[in-house]
Every structure is written in structure tokens, then in C-alpha cells.
Design a protein around this motif. Structure first.
Motif, PDB file in Angstrom:
ATOM      1  N   LEU A   1       0.907  -1.431  -0.299  1.00  0.00           N
ATOM      2  CA  LEU A   1       0.158   0.211  -0.252  1.00  0.00           C
ATOM      3  C   LEU A   1       1.213   1.222  -0.042  1.00  0.00           C
ATOM      4  O   LEU A   1       0.451   2.506  -1.056  1.00  0.00           O
ATOM      5  N   VAL A   2       2.152   1.419   1.091  1.00  0.00           N
ATOM      6  CA  VAL A   2       2.742   2.438   0.769  1.00  0.00           C
ATOM      7  C   VAL A   2       3.304   2.764  -0.702  1.00  0.00           C
ATOM      8  O   VAL A   2       3.336   3.474  -1.194  1.00  0.00           O
ATOM      9  N   TRP A   3       3.673   1.398  -1.763  1.00  0.00           N
ATOM     10  CA  TRP A   3       4.672   1.754  -2.562  1.00  0.00           C
ATOM     11  C   TRP A   3       2.938   1.824  -4.035  1.00  0.00           C
ATOM     12  O   TRP A   3       3.203   3.489  -4.547  1.00  0.00           O
ATOM     13  N   VAL A   4       2.027   2.203  -3.470  1.00  0.00           N
ATOM     14  CA  VAL A   4       0.617   2.534  -4.304  1.00  0.00           C
ATOM     15  C   VAL A   4       0.610   3.674  -4.206  1.00  0.00           C
ATOM     16  O   VAL A   4       0.302   3.894  -5.169  1.00  0.00           O
ATOM     17  N   LEU A   5       0.278   3.535  -2.537  1.00  0.00           N
ATOM     18  CA  LEU A   5       0.012   5.807  -2.304  1.00  0.00           C
ATOM     19  C   LEU A   5       1.763   6.592  -2.837  1.00  0.00           C
ATOM     20  O   LEU A   5       1.689   7.926  -3.600  1.00  0.00           O
ATOM     21  N   VAL A   6       2.973   5.793  -3.591  1.00  0.00           N
ATOM     22  CA  VAL A   6       4.334   6.505  -3.402  1.00  0.00           C
ATOM     23  C   VAL A   6       3.762   6.953  -4.600  1.00  0.00           C
ATOM     24  O   VAL A   6       4.183   8.056  -5.370  1.00  0.00           O
ATOM     25  N   ALA A   7       3.601   5.505  -5.247  1.00  0.00           N
ATOM     26  CA  ALA A   7       2.723   5.903  -7.391  1.00  0.00           C
ATOM     27  C   ALA A   7       2.077   6.822  -7.515  1.00  0.00           C
ATOM     28  O   ALA A   7       1.913   7.525  -8.303  1.00  0.00           O
ATOM     29  N   LEU A   8       0.946   6.827  -6.342  1.00  0.00           N
ATOM     30  CA  LEU A   8      -0.614   7.931  -6.379  1.00  0.00           C
ATOM     31  C   LEU A   8       0.052   9.675  -5.905  1.00  0.00           C
ATOM     32  O   LEU A   8      -0.303  10.349  -7.480  1.00  0.00           O
ATOM     33  N   PHE A   9       0.843   9.507  -5.755  1.00  0.00           N
ATOM     34  CA  PHE A   9       0.862  11.059  -4.772  1.00  0.00           C
ATOM     35  C   PHE A   9       2.439  11.770  -5.918  1.00  0.00           C
ATOM     36  O   PHE A   9       2.891  12.766  -5.269  1.00  0.00           O
ATOM     37  N   VAL A  10       3.499  10.459  -6.142  1.00  0.00           N
ATOM     38  CA  VAL A  10       4.963  11.502  -6.612  1.00  0.00           C
ATOM     39  C   VAL A  10       4.599  10.991  -8.067  1.00  0.00           C
ATOM     40  O   VAL A  10       5.396  12.055  -8.429  1.00  0.00           O
ATOM     41  N   VAL A  11       4.917   9.414  -8.490  1.00  0.00           N
ATOM     42  CA  VAL A  11       5.230   8.848  -9.809  1.00  0.00           C
ATOM     43  C   VAL A  11       4.323   9.509 -10.717  1.00  0.00           C
ATOM     44  O   VAL A  11       4.601  10.076 -11.908  1.00  0.00           O
ATOM     45  N   VAL A  12       3.105   9.854 -10.413  1.00  0.00           N
ATOM     46  CA  VAL A  12       1.588   9.727 -11.344  1.00  0.00           C
ATOM     47  C   VAL A  12       1.725  11.092 -11.408  1.00  0.00           C
ATOM     48  O   VAL A  12       2.435  12.090 -12.623  1.00  0.00           O
ATOM     49  N   PRO A  13       2.086  12.173 -10.824  1.00  0.00           N
ATOM     50  CA  PRO A  13       2.361  14.042 -11.222  1.00  0.00           C
ATOM     51  C   PRO A  13       3.579  14.250 -11.919  1.00  0.00           C
ATOM     52  O   PRO A  13       3.710  14.659 -12.469  1.00  0.00           O
ATOM     53  N   ILE A  14       4.579  13.123 -11.465  1.00  0.00           N
ATOM     54  CA  ILE A  14       5.969  13.757 -12.242  1.00  0.00           C
ATOM     55  C   ILE A  14       5.262  12.867 -13.696  1.00  0.00           C
ATOM     56  O   ILE A  14       6.473  13.945 -14.650  1.00  0.00           O
ATOM     57  N   VAL A  15       5.295  12.015 -14.212  1.00  0.00           N
ATOM     58  CA  VAL A  15       5.146  11.864 -15.167  1.00  0.00           C
ATOM     59  C   VAL A  15       3.977  12.439 -15.632  1.00  0.00           C
ATOM     60  O   VAL A  15       4.110  12.576 -17.016  1.00  0.00           O
ATOM     61  N   GLU A  16       2.869  12.842 -15.446  1.00  0.00           N
ATOM     62  CA  GLU A  16       2.078  13.465 -16.038  1.00  0.00           C
ATOM     63  C   GLU A  16       3.183  15.485 -16.281  1.00  0.00           C
ATOM     64  O   GLU A  16       2.146  15.815 -17.736  1.00  0.00           O
ATOM     65  N   ILE A  17       3.537  15.946 -15.779  1.00  0.00           N
ATOM     66  CA  ILE A  17       3.799  16.957 -16.047  1.00  0.00           C
ATOM     67  C   ILE A  17       4.761  16.835 -17.292  1.00  0.00           C
ATOM     68  O   ILE A  17       5.132  17.847 -17.828  1.00  0.00           O
ATOM     69  N   TRP A  18       5.544  15.449 -17.038  1.00  0.00           N
ATOM     70  CA  TRP A  18       6.602  15.513 -17.752  1.00  0.00           C
ATOM     71  C   TRP A  18       5.699  15.454 -19.035  1.00  0.00           C
ATOM     72  O   TRP A  18       6.913  16.437 -20.844  1.00  0.00           O
ATOM     73  N   THR A  19       5.058  13.969 -19.821  1.00  0.00           N
ATOM     74  CA  THR A  19       4.135  14.150 -20.500  1.00  0.00           C
ATOM     75  C   THR A  19       3.471  16.134 -21.316  1.00  0.00           C
ATOM     76  O   THR A  19       3.520  16.478 -22.310  1.00  0.00           O
ATOM     77  N   ILE A  20       3.359  16.633 -20.274  1.00  0.00           N
ATOM     78  CA  ILE A  20       2.890  17.907 -20.811  1.00  0.00           C
ATOM     79  C   ILE A  20       3.464  19.122 -21.421  1.00  0.00           C
ATOM     80  O   ILE A  20       3.475  19.164 -22.050  1.00  0.00           O
ATOM     81  N   ILE A  21       4.136  18.816 -20.701  1.00  0.00           N
ATOM     82  CA  ILE A  21       5.921  19.095 -21.106  1.00  0.00           C
ATOM     83  C   ILE A  21       6.775  19.344 -22.609  1.00  0.00           C
ATOM     84  O   ILE A  21       6.756  20.002 -23.448  1.00  0.00           O
TER      85      ILE A  21
END
Length: 181
Positions: free
Chosen positions: A11-31
Motif C-alpha cells: 500500500l505504501v508503494w501504491v500511495l507513492v506511485a499515486l502521489f509522486v510518480v503519477v504527477p511527475i509523469v503527467e508534468i513530463w508528458t505535458i512539457i
């Protein structure tokens, strides 16, 4: 110890993915999209993507709700319809959030020809989390015939009338294989 909960390290890894990895991927994709087509076209694409998502949620959501009502009115368990509704809700939430990666996953959850893939995954997850127990002899939830009043749209019958409509015969069931039960 009734108050002790089991630790869930995944669950810790899922939360890290949701709150850290997904926003980083989104910002990178938008850029990346912004560098490819320009900032104004990127903003326009994000707005059009949200409008498409809103329309898809409305269209597919109403189809799923109609299917749910039909299943309930026919008296059958609406497992597929409930899974579709959950996937449309999750996919719609992803579509309304700004970003291209979550929108891609969201649109795949909403479209009727790709939804069965996600439904199968959801079914596996839910089935792995459930404990199967036998229903009581009197029906679902301890109520004769299932739920109180039956399913919506199902005809009600009097408790004293048997399903076939014939006479009621009082008696006792004896189990010869298991005496004392």
C-alpha cells in the motif's frame, strides 16, 4: 487482539506511485507535448480532452445505469453492471484530471470495447479480497427468499404460499445421515 491490523507494505508503494510518480509523469508528458505543438495547443488539447471525457462519462454512465436497472428488474445479480459503473467512475475521474497519461488510462476504462480488460482485472482484485461463505439456509442475509421484499421489480409472494401455488403441507425435515442436526 482485535485491534491489531495487518501491515500492508504494498500500500505504501501504491500511495507513492499515486502521489509522486503519477504527477511527475503527467508534468513530463505535458512539457513534451508543449514542446512538440506549443503551449496554446497543449492547453487546448487538455481542455478538449476534458470535454471529451465529460461527454463519455455521461454517455457510457447512462448506458451502464440502464443496464444496472434492467439487471435488477430481471432479478439477477448485477455484478458486471456494477463493475462497469465503477470503471466508468474511476475512468471519468482520471479523464477530468488534467494530464495526458491519466486521460489515456481513463479513456480506456470508459470505452466499451476496452472496458472488459479492466473489468477482468477488477474482478481478479475483488475476488482475491473476498472470503467466500455459504449463504444461510433461509436465503441471502438470513431473509427467506433473499432480501426483504425481494429485488426491485420482483413480484412479492405471501410467506404461506409455496412457489408452485399448491397447498401448504406442514412437516419436519429429518436428516438420516447426520442425526441430531
Amino acid at each position: 487482539m482485535a485491534g491489531v491490523t495487518r501491515r500492508r507494505p504494498w500500500l505504501v508503494w501504491v500511495l507513492v506511485a499515486l502521489f509522486v510518480v503519477v504527477p511527475i509523469v503527467e508534468i513530463w508528458t505535458i512539457i513534451q507535448v508543449g514542446q512538440l505543438v506549443g503551449p496554446w495547443w497543449t492547453i487546448l488539447l487538455l481542455v478538449l480532452d476534458s470535454i471529451l471525457g465529460s461527454w463519455l462519462i455521461k454517455h457510457e454512465g447512462s448506458r451502464a445505469f440502464r443496464a444496472l436497472r434492467e439487471a435488477l428488474n430481471s432479478g439477477r445479480m448485477p455484478a458486471r453492471e456494477l463493475a462497469d459503473g465503477a470503471l466508468i467512475l474511476i475512468g471519468g475521474t482520471l479523464m477530468l484530471s488534467p494530464g495526458f497519461a491519466t486521460d489515456a488510462v481513463g479513456i480506456l476504462m470508459i470505452l466499451p470495447f476496452t472496458r472488459p480488460l479492466f473489468r477482468a482485472a477488477l474482478t481478479r482484485v475483488v475476488a482475491s479480497r473476498l472470503t467466500v461463505m455459504g449463504a444461510p439456509a433461509s436465503g441471502l442475509g438470513g431473509f427467506p427468499g433473499g432480501f426483504p421484499g425481494g429485488f426491485p421489480g420482483q413480484a412479492r409472494r405471501e410467506p404461506s404460499a409455496p412457489p408452485g401455488g399448491g397447498p401448504v403441507v406442514q412437516g419436519e425435515v429429518v436428516d438420516r445421515d447426520h442425526p441430531g442436526r
